[in-house]
Design a protein around this motif. Structure first.
Motif: not given
Length: 146
Positions: A49-69
């Protein structure tokens, strides 16, 4: 989430809060998402509905270690220029710059080259930026935007 609540978009804020909690649960469990030598970032863009959210995930050594929005201004037009700006702003404040960024949205060759040039100028090395179409990387991008 905070911006949505400040703009009295409480239902959207609840969705963002629930998504944050889901990602936090994954992070707490240190979700294995790839081989031990996998080091990349993934970007998922959620739009409704016109709203946007971008999620940035960090994968290090095969593990999702962080997510920023990142949530653009509610009244802003979200086009390819806004997307490029959002990506560059996100990495301007990062200390750990990946060599590879995966996304699940279309990006033109020209835009990918602009991002590569920005990273080379700003951080001393370029990046590989491309749309992922299948496999674990696609699954991570889908997870980030859900």
């Amino acid at each position: 989430m905070l911006e949505a609540s400040e703009n009295l978009q409480f239902e959207l804020a609840v969705k963002y809060r629930d998504r944050l909690r889901s990602i936090e649960k994954l992070r707490d469990r240190q979700k294995v998402v790839g081989s031990p030598d996998s080091n990349y970032d993934a970007i998922g863009i959620y739009e409704e509905s016109g709203n946007v959210c971008a999620a940035f995930g960090r994968i290090r050594e095969g593990v999702l270690i962080d997510c920023r929005f990142r949530i653009p201004q509610a009244d802003a037009i979200f086009d390819s220029d806004a997307l490029l700006t959002l990506i560059c702003e996100e990495y301007r404040i990062c200390e750990d710059i990946p060599a590879e960024i995966e996304c699940d949205f279309d990006i033109s060759n020209n835009d990918a080259e602009l991002i590569n040039e920005y990273f080379a100028d700003e951080f001393g090395s370029g990046i590989t930026f491309h749309k992922t179409v299948k496999g674990d990387k696609k699954r991570i991008c889908e997870l980030l935007k859900s």
